[in-house]
Design a protein around this motif. Structure first.
Motif, PDB file in Angstrom:
ATOM      1  N   PHE A 226      -6.912  -1.297  22.908  1.00 49.34           N
ATOM      2  CA  PHE A 226      -7.420  -2.601  22.509  1.00 49.34           C
ATOM      3  C   PHE A 226      -6.802  -3.674  23.385  1.00 49.34           C
ATOM      4  O   PHE A 226      -5.687  -3.521  23.864  1.00 49.34           O
ATOM      5  N   GLY A 227      -7.513  -4.750  23.570  1.00 42.55           N
ATOM      6  CA  GLY A 227      -6.990  -5.867  24.344  1.00 42.55           C
ATOM      7  C   GLY A 227      -7.981  -7.012  24.370  1.00 42.55           C
ATOM      8  O   GLY A 227      -9.087  -6.904  23.834  1.00 42.55           O
ATOM      9  N   ASN A 228      -7.568  -8.089  25.010  1.00 41.40           N
ATOM     10  CA  ASN A 228      -8.494  -9.213  25.141  1.00 41.40           C
ATOM     11  C   ASN A 228      -9.567  -8.873  26.175  1.00 41.40           C
ATOM     12  O   ASN A 228      -9.490  -7.834  26.842  1.00 41.40           O
ATOM     13  N   TRP A 229     -10.564  -9.719  26.302  1.00 43.08           N
ATOM     14  CA  TRP A 229     -11.717  -9.431  27.152  1.00 43.08           C
ATOM     15  C   TRP A 229     -11.316  -9.148  28.597  1.00 43.08           C
ATOM     16  O   TRP A 229     -11.749  -8.173  29.196  1.00 43.08           O
ATOM     17  N   HIS A 230     -10.447  -9.985  29.152  1.00 48.29           N
ATOM     18  CA  HIS A 230     -10.061  -9.832  30.562  1.00 48.29           C
ATOM     19  C   HIS A 230      -9.233  -8.560  30.779  1.00 48.29           C
ATOM     20  O   HIS A 230      -9.421  -7.855  31.773  1.00 48.29           O
ATOM     21  N   TYR A 231      -8.335  -8.271  29.856  1.00 50.17           N
ATOM     22  CA  TYR A 231      -7.536  -7.050  29.956  1.00 50.17           C
ATOM     23  C   TYR A 231      -8.431  -5.817  29.905  1.00 50.17           C
ATOM     24  O   TYR A 231      -8.260  -4.875  30.682  1.00 50.17           O
ATOM     25  N   MET A 232      -9.397  -5.829  29.004  1.00 46.70           N
ATOM     26  CA  MET A 232     -10.268  -4.668  28.860  1.00 46.70           C
ATOM     27  C   MET A 232     -11.232  -4.539  30.040  1.00 46.70           C
ATOM     28  O   MET A 232     -11.606  -3.430  30.415  1.00 46.70           O
ATOM     29  N   ARG A 233     -11.607  -5.649  30.648  1.00 47.18           N
ATOM     30  CA  ARG A 233     -12.434  -5.562  31.856  1.00 47.18           C
ATOM     31  C   ARG A 233     -11.638  -4.880  32.968  1.00 47.18           C
ATOM     32  O   ARG A 233     -12.163  -4.026  33.692  1.00 47.18           O
ATOM     33  N   GLU A 234     -10.377  -5.251  33.087  1.00 47.76           N
ATOM     34  CA  GLU A 234      -9.524  -4.605  34.088  1.00 47.76           C
ATOM     35  C   GLU A 234      -9.333  -3.123  33.763  1.00 47.76           C
ATOM     36  O   GLU A 234      -9.250  -2.291  34.666  1.00 47.76           O
ATOM     37  N   ALA A 235      -9.287  -2.787  32.483  1.00 47.16           N
ATOM     38  CA  ALA A 235      -9.174  -1.376  32.090  1.00 47.16           C
ATOM     39  C   ALA A 235     -10.400  -0.603  32.574  1.00 47.16           C
ATOM     40  O   ALA A 235     -10.268   0.514  33.091  1.00 47.16           O
ATOM     41  N   CYS A 236     -11.587  -1.190  32.434  1.00 43.49           N
ATOM     42  CA  CYS A 236     -12.798  -0.540  32.961  1.00 43.49           C
ATOM     43  C   CYS A 236     -12.708  -0.383  34.473  1.00 43.49           C
ATOM     44  O   CYS A 236     -13.023   0.681  35.013  1.00 43.49           O
ATOM     45  N   HIS A 237     -12.272  -1.442  35.146  1.00 41.79           N
ATOM     46  CA  HIS A 237     -12.146  -1.378  36.608  1.00 41.79           C
ATOM     47  C   HIS A 237     -11.147  -0.305  37.029  1.00 41.79           C
ATOM     48  O   HIS A 237     -11.337   0.342  38.065  1.00 41.79           O
ATOM     49  N   SER A 238     -10.087  -0.122  36.233  1.00 43.93           N
ATOM     50  CA  SER A 238      -9.054   0.856  36.603  1.00 43.93           C
ATOM     51  C   SER A 238      -9.582   2.282  36.594  1.00 43.93           C
ATOM     52  O   SER A 238      -8.986   3.164  37.208  1.00 43.93           O
ATOM     53  N   ILE A 239     -10.681   2.525  35.903  1.00 45.23           N
ATOM     54  CA  ILE A 239     -11.301   3.854  35.904  1.00 45.23           C
ATOM     55  C   ILE A 239     -12.641   3.814  36.650  1.00 45.23           C
ATOM     56  O   ILE A 239     -13.538   4.616  36.390  1.00 45.23           O
ATOM     57  N   TYR A 240     -12.758   2.817  37.545  1.00 41.04           N
ATOM     58  CA  TYR A 240     -13.918   2.676  38.427  1.00 41.04           C
ATOM     59  C   TYR A 240     -15.228   2.434  37.670  1.00 41.04           C
ATOM     60  O   TYR A 240     -16.284   2.917  38.068  1.00 41.04           O
ATOM     61  N   GLY A 241     -15.126   1.688  36.590  1.00 37.61           N
ATOM     62  CA  GLY A 241     -16.302   1.326  35.812  1.00 37.61           C
ATOM     63  C   GLY A 241     -16.418  -0.177  35.679  1.00 37.61           C
ATOM     64  O   GLY A 241     -15.704  -0.938  36.327  1.00 37.61           O
ATOM     65  N   GLU A 242     -17.321  -0.580  34.841  1.00 36.52           N
ATOM     66  CA  GLU A 242     -17.537  -1.996  34.519  1.00 36.52           C
ATOM     67  C   GLU A 242     -17.844  -2.064  33.036  1.00 36.52           C
ATOM     68  O   GLU A 242     -18.302  -1.084  32.437  1.00 36.52           O
ATOM     69  N   MET A 243     -17.582  -3.215  32.434  1.00 34.50           N
ATOM     70  CA  MET A 243     -17.975  -3.403  31.038  1.00 34.50           C
ATOM     71  C   MET A 243     -19.485  -3.235  30.929  1.00 34.50           C
ATOM     72  O   MET A 243     -20.227  -3.604  31.834  1.00 34.50           O
TER      73      MET A 243
END
Length: 127
Positions: free
Chosen positions: A3-20
């Motif tokens: 869980f995280g705020n919007w920007h943190y979770m967007r970076e989480a998607c990027h870290s696994i080569y994805g996008e929200m």
């Protein structure tokens, strides 16, 4: 993914080569809702890739395409009359979907809320 705020979770998607996730088709939206309802996920609220941080009231996806407003994507609330979301004003610039609201889009404070996220990879529809 946690869980995280919007920007943190967007970076989480990027870290696994994805996008929200981008939900711009009613059929894809229905498929996603059916998928989520058939799972046993503990999470109930998920960030999606839409925001209006740059210009208030102009909702965009990560690829800068315009978010379709109104039905069938955005939910309504009924406190003293029906109001179509988004309705959070300048403080609520990021979109999420909530199981308790039948997964309709709603606007939240990007930094204040800690939700999970749905990431997508490659072509639309791959979750």
């Amino acid at each position: 993914m946690g869980f995280g705020n919007w920007h943190y979770m967007r970076e989480a998607c990027h870290s696994i080569y994805g996008e929200m996730i981008k939900i711009d088709s009613p059929n894809f939206f229905l498929d996603l809702v059916l998928f989520l309802n058939n799972q046993s996920f503990e999470e109930e609220i998920y960030w999606i890739g839409a925001n209006d941080e740059v210009t208030e009231g102009v909702w965009l996806w990560a690829d800068h395409s315009t978010v379709q407003m109104g039905t069938p994507f955005w939910g309504t609330i009924d406190y003293y009359g029906i109001t179509q979301k988004p309705n959070g004003g300048e403080k609520c610039d990021c979109a999420a979907i909530d199981k308790k609201s039948f997964y309709y889009f709603a606007d939240y404070d990007c930094a204040a809320e800690d939700f999970s996220v749905i990431c997508e990879y490659g072509l639309q529809g791959e979750i």
